[in-house]
Write a protein that holds these residues in place. Structure first.
Motif, PDB file in Angstrom:
ATOM      1  N   ARG A   1     -11.071  -0.966  -0.354  1.00  0.00           N
ATOM      2  CA  ARG A   1     -12.174  -0.811   0.588  1.00  0.00           C
ATOM      3  C   ARG A   1     -12.794  -2.163   0.879  1.00  0.00           C
ATOM      4  NH1 ARG A   1     -15.542   4.082  -1.078  1.00  0.00           N
ATOM      5  NH2 ARG A   1     -13.508   5.003  -0.684  1.00  0.00           N
TER       6      ARG A   1
ATOM      7  N   GLY B   1      -6.643   4.104   6.860  1.00  0.00           N
ATOM      8  CA  GLY B   1      -7.951   3.705   6.369  1.00  0.00           C
ATOM      9  C   GLY B   1      -7.797   2.838   5.141  1.00  0.00           C
ATOM     10  N   TYR B   2      -8.767   2.936   4.239  1.00  0.00           N
ATOM     11  CA  TYR B   2      -8.744   2.071   3.072  1.00  0.00           C
ATOM     12  C   TYR B   2      -8.945   2.887   1.807  1.00  0.00           C
ATOM     13  CZ  TYR B   2      -9.034  -1.435   6.617  1.00  0.00           C
ATOM     14  OH  TYR B   2      -8.757  -2.190   7.721  1.00  0.00           O
ATOM     15  N   CYS B   3      -8.056   2.682   0.842  1.00  0.00           N
ATOM     16  CA  CYS B   3      -8.164   3.417  -0.414  1.00  0.00           C
ATOM     17  C   CYS B   3      -9.283   2.802  -1.255  1.00  0.00           C
ATOM     18  CB  CYS B   3      -6.833   3.420  -1.151  1.00  0.00           C
ATOM     19  SG  CYS B   3      -6.353   1.818  -1.802  1.00  0.00           S
ATOM     20  N   GLU B   4      -9.545   3.449  -2.361  1.00  0.00           N
ATOM     21  CA  GLU B   4     -10.694   3.063  -3.171  1.00  0.00           C
ATOM     22  C   GLU B   4     -10.644   1.576  -3.554  1.00  0.00           C
ATOM     23  OE1 GLU B   4     -11.127   5.821  -6.297  1.00  0.00           O
ATOM     24  OE2 GLU B   4     -13.312   5.542  -6.421  1.00  0.00           O
TER      25      GLU B   4
ATOM     26  N   CYS C   1      -2.963   3.512   3.393  1.00  0.00           N
ATOM     27  CA  CYS C   1      -3.947   2.436   3.273  1.00  0.00           C
ATOM     28  C   CYS C   1      -3.518   1.259   4.126  1.00  0.00           C
ATOM     29  CB  CYS C   1      -4.095   1.994   1.828  1.00  0.00           C
ATOM     30  SG  CYS C   1      -5.247   0.621   1.660  1.00  0.00           S
ATOM     31  N   LEU C   2      -4.422   0.821   4.996  1.00  0.00           N
ATOM     32  CA  LEU C   2      -4.085  -0.233   5.948  1.00  0.00           C
ATOM     33  C   LEU C   2      -3.976  -1.583   5.266  1.00  0.00           C
ATOM     34  CD1 LEU C   2      -6.481   0.861   8.819  1.00  0.00           C
ATOM     35  CD2 LEU C   2      -4.017   1.229   8.678  1.00  0.00           C
TER      36      LEU C   2
END
Lengths: 158, 158
Positions: free
Chosen positions: B153, B147-150, B109-110
DNA sequence: GGTATAGTTGCAACATGTTGCAAAAGGAGA
DNA sequence: TCTCCTTTTGCAACATGTTGCAACTATACC
């Protein structure tokens, strides 16, 4: 949409894709950035930071290492380039390439160092799987494979 | 002093997988290497070189950075550990983990920096595809996804 | 064109990773 | 246990990448 090579000949400076993208996003354009972007646009293959610096200095001799790194970070943040390690074949450095329309994976020969790029539908499948299984929004993905190409395959079969 | 995961209780030194592998391959075993291998064996999650050094110094205070890097290189060369960048979320450093039985890919996760590992049959499929299409002998592969986790986001949908 | 200001640059210092080389230590054989 | 030979270690120096900060400059506004 945006072309990589501008066809127009009435301007001394053809803006180029990267520069256009950054300006459109409200990023301030400086002499140094222009020089660096120019290098990225004109590059074929993978460049490391030192090469980018060396070439950019043709246009702007006083440019500093730090500015190159910061510009690369900027481009990464905007998703306009990808950063690769190429499995650290050449030591500690990284390599950069303009983000292509079709994502591809990098296959590097551990002996001769040649890097081949191939596209694969499996690339997108993996991304899809991660998005579904982890409820994750994928921003980018990197696949790097190391091994031996046909010519360099070790003779020892065992 | 040397038991970290006490398998049996009658032996002071349990050799551990990595050490056993290296000895079996005729690699010379030193105090420093033992200390470093112990750290790798006992680790859960991903360690960077500085952490490995810090922990290894509990056993062997005089050990040098360089020795850690060289031992990691040795382990990589023997295919016993994998080196990860985790997309350089935490800066320039690399991370190391013992090579698992089931290859997995890393999803980072960024924003929050959490790293999740998942196995996927697509991983092996990609390797197979490369082997066939490029007549390439795959030694190892690395898939890293950002990317981005839940939870992280971005709110902005655009 | 001139001015204000926020973003950018270059420098210095630091963090991480690599390499050359003399000194030290592991392991084999006696 | 001792000796010999090879591999490994630690140091120093270098290469690559990052960060803090004062000075500078691109852009907006007048």
């Amino acid at each position: 949409m945006l072309q990589k090579e501008s066809g127009g000949s009435n301007k001394a400076v053809s803006r180029g894709y990267l520069q256009g993208q950054l300006v459109a996003r409200g990023v301030r354009m400086t002499q140094q950035r222009r020089a660096i972007l120019q290098v990225m646009e004109g590059a074929r293959g993978h460049l490391d930071a030192a090469s980018i610096l060396r070439i950019a200095r043709h246009d702007h001799p006083d440019i500093d290492r730090v500015t190159v790194y910061r510009t690369l970070t900027l481009l990464k943040r905007h998703g306009l380039i990808d950063e690769l390690d190429l499995l650290h074949l050449g030591g500690v450095g990284h390599y950069y390439e303009q983000r292509p329309l079709q994502q591809h994976l990098h296959v590097a020969c551990l002996r001769c160092g040649r890097v081949v790029e191939i596209a694969s539908p499996l690339f997108d499948k993996i991304k899809g799987q991660v998005e579904r299984n982890l409820a994750f929004r994928v921003a980018f993905a990197r696949v790097e494979i190391g091994g031996y190409c046909e010519k360099c395959r070790p003779e020892t079969s065992g």
